[in-house]
Design a protein around this motif. Sequence first.
Motif, PDB file in Angstrom:
ATOM      1  N   ASN A  14      -2.863 -92.725   7.440  1.00 51.67           N
ATOM      2  CA  ASN A  14      -1.407 -92.795   7.540  1.00 51.67           C
ATOM      3  C   ASN A  14      -0.770 -91.628   6.792  1.00 51.67           C
ATOM      4  OD1 ASN A  14       1.251 -93.425   7.764  1.00 51.67           O
ATOM      5  ND2 ASN A  14       1.145 -95.315   6.556  1.00 51.67           N
ATOM      6  N   PRO A  15      -0.351 -90.576   7.513  1.00 49.95           N
ATOM      7  CA  PRO A  15       0.219 -89.395   6.875  1.00 49.95           C
ATOM      8  C   PRO A  15       1.446 -89.677   6.020  1.00 49.95           C
ATOM      9  CG  PRO A  15      -0.308 -88.965   9.177  1.00 49.95           C
ATOM     10  CD  PRO A  15      -0.456 -90.429   8.968  1.00 49.95           C
ATOM     11  N   LYS A  16       2.125 -90.819   6.207  1.00 48.20           N
ATOM     12  CA  LYS A  16       3.321 -91.121   5.427  1.00 48.20           C
ATOM     13  C   LYS A  16       3.005 -91.291   3.943  1.00 48.20           C
ATOM     14  CE  LYS A  16       5.794 -93.361   9.260  1.00 48.20           C
ATOM     15  NZ  LYS A  16       6.416 -94.605   9.744  1.00 48.20           N
ATOM     16  N   LEU A 133      -5.893 -86.870   3.602  1.00 51.34           N
ATOM     17  CA  LEU A 133      -4.697 -87.119   4.398  1.00 51.34           C
ATOM     18  C   LEU A 133      -4.207 -85.831   5.050  1.00 51.34           C
ATOM     19  CD1 LEU A 133      -2.554 -89.544   2.190  1.00 51.34           C
ATOM     20  CD2 LEU A 133      -3.058 -89.874   4.601  1.00 51.34           C
ATOM     21  N   ILE A 134      -4.157 -84.782   4.263  1.00 47.37           N
ATOM     22  CA  ILE A 134      -3.689 -83.492   4.757  1.00 47.37           C
ATOM     23  C   ILE A 134      -4.676 -82.908   5.760  1.00 47.37           C
ATOM     24  CG2 ILE A 134      -3.215 -81.098   4.065  1.00 47.37           C
ATOM     25  CD1 ILE A 134      -2.049 -82.248   1.469  1.00 47.37           C
ATOM     26  N   ARG A 136      -6.766 -84.485   7.735  1.00 43.88           N
ATOM     27  CA  ARG A 136      -6.684 -85.217   9.004  1.00 43.88           C
ATOM     28  C   ARG A 136      -5.385 -84.923   9.744  1.00 43.88           C
ATOM     29  NH1 ARG A 136     -10.153 -90.048   9.410  1.00 43.88           N
ATOM     30  NH2 ARG A 136      -8.514 -90.994  10.676  1.00 43.88           N
ATOM     31  N   LEU A 137      -4.307 -84.757   9.022  1.00 47.91           N
ATOM     32  CA  LEU A 137      -3.031 -84.441   9.663  1.00 47.91           C
ATOM     33  C   LEU A 137      -3.110 -83.095  10.380  1.00 47.91           C
ATOM     34  CD1 LEU A 137      -0.053 -85.054  10.188  1.00 47.91           C
ATOM     35  CD2 LEU A 137       0.478 -84.001   7.977  1.00 47.91           C
ATOM     36  N   ASN A 140      -5.227 -83.399  13.451  1.00 46.84           N
ATOM     37  CA  ASN A 140      -4.499 -84.079  14.524  1.00 46.84           C
ATOM     38  C   ASN A 140      -3.585 -83.120  15.282  1.00 46.84           C
ATOM     39  OD1 ASN A 140      -5.682 -86.503  13.849  1.00 46.84           O
ATOM     40  ND2 ASN A 140      -3.952 -87.240  12.638  1.00 46.84           N
TER      41      ASN A 140
END
Length: 408
Positions: A14-16, A133-134, A136-137, A140
């Motif tokens: 979850n990038p949030k 997180l970064i 994977r973002l 994506n």
Amino acid sequence: MDQIEAINYTEINNPKKISWFSIGLYFPIMLSTFAFSFYIENKMFAFRLISVIGAILFYVNILANFKKKYLYNRADILLKFYILILAFLICTSIKFNLKDLVSLFIYPFSSLAFTIAIVALNQRKDAFTQLMLIVRLVNNLYLVLFLIDYLVTTGQPFVTLRFSYFILFEFIFFPELSSSRKLYITFLYIFLMVMAKVFDERTMVIRCFAMGGLLIIFYNFQFFRVKFFKFLAVIAVIAICIGIAFYFNEIFGFVTNFISSKTVDTSDTRSFLLVEFFQDFKNKDWIAGRGYLGTYYSQFFQDYKGDGGDSSTRFTIEIGLFDILLKGGLLMLIPFVIIYLKALWRGFVNSSFNTIYFRLSLYLMVEFMLLAIENFPGFTVNYMLMWCAIGIILNKKNIDGNLNKTNS
């Protein structure tokens, strides 16, 4: 005992949840890499200006957070010592004219290429989770970036290749990914290898095969996870690195003769660099190098006019270990190598396969070998990931590194 945080892969989907601290620490490097790569390709001043903004944002964030306990307080002592050396070399590199001052603090291959090591001081317990997180973002959005790059640079997406390290970084955690994520990363991995081959990015091809090969070997053959064999592997990597660095011509000739393929570019683009570098490097330069603005003379590029040529006064040597020697001499090179080997020892030799430290060490193993032929320091995504990996491994007591295989 220090408090620890278990790594749960459901948390990195979850990038949030990306913290403002992580945005401030990593985003300026990514922005600068993105903009400067575009600037190199099309020489548009707007992109150069954006890369400068990225550098300034990096300095602002470091100054704002440096005294906070999660950026410095309990960092590894060798890392602290190395940062002090980098600061000292900034002082010795200062030239009191505007052009040199701007180059010293803003150019991606000057002091920024080395002070990027500050990211390794990150003491937050969620350092790995935030980094993933970064990673994977970006992965994506990778195909969107490729399309933009392909259109802007008229069919030569070299900017995208600068962000391909995120694919490699996530790939080393392949066994922990969900089935759908495995399919997507496999697609990106194959796409990257094809793109690297088409655009003659030979070292990226090496990275793909080397990291994939190491992961397959240690995942499938537990026999190689024995500490003794891991120790031998580190010794082998060191030997390969030294051998390539000092006997490149002989090794390159052997490999190219062995390959003898018309589809592989077997041009030797390194041997002459080392010859010219050591011809120009003086005795006193071995101690502390020539500073972050240091250069060396190249007769080859004085005469060569192909592909637009290059300046005979070269700012980088394009080979990692020797570029460190050029800028900081043995004063910088020796601590750098010691820190790197310490990270490999802790992460690769002394950690089990199912820890983040071991997986991160796989990334570092390949990058260490490439320091002998390429991989020169820069304010880039690759060096950001390298120093993040080193920092997480050396600060391992603050994080529970056991990997939980979850449906992420």
